[in-house]
Design a protein around this motif. Structure first.
Motif: not given
Length: 144
Positions: A15-20
């Motif tokens: 999943t695209m997270t803020g950190q990614r």
């Protein structure tokens, strides 16, 4: 952007997270574009939850990147939505449509590279008209 584009970044696993988002998009791509464009740089994302984390905002602040403020759920004001539509139509129109994740990624990447730059330029240049129309319609749907 006008007169250019990055390579298509596909989030294939997880999943695209803020950190990614910071690690895979903002720092390697957006920061470089901002440096190349200079003061006329306008950054617009799509208000996804992962784009709105405090970590992302801290990163943007530390890099001196100001994002265009616009209401959530207003695809009429985001030029990338028109580009995604064109890309989707190109992939769907292939002689051999993708049948699994790998062929979908390959098809998206190939069709992204084939999208005419003029299409991208036109969509970006339409922003003034879109915003003016949205204001005239008091935030209503823009007919196009």
């Amino acid at each position: 952007m006008i007169n250019g584009r990055t390579r298509l970044h596909v989030v294939a696993n997880g999943t695209m997270t803020g950190q990614r988002y910071i690690d895979e998009v903002l720092l390697p791509h957006v920061r470089l574009f901002r440096g190349a464009v200079g003061d006329k740089f306008n950054f617009m994302d799509d208000n996804a939850t992962c784009h709105r984390t405090l970590t992302v905002q801290d990163c943007l602040d530390s890099e001196g990147i100001q994002r265009v403020v616009w209401p959530a759920r207003s695809p009429d004001l985001n030029p990338i939505e028109n580009v995604w539509d064109a890309l989707g139509r190109q992939v769907a129109g292939q002689n051999y449509p993708p049948t699994n994740k790998n062929t979908l990624i390959r098809a998206l990447t190939e069709e992204w590279d084939k999208l005419p730059q003029q299409l991208l330029d036109n969509v970006v240049q339409s922003m003034v008209r879109r915003v003016e129309c949205c204001i005239t319609l008091h935030g209503g749907h823009i007919p196009y």
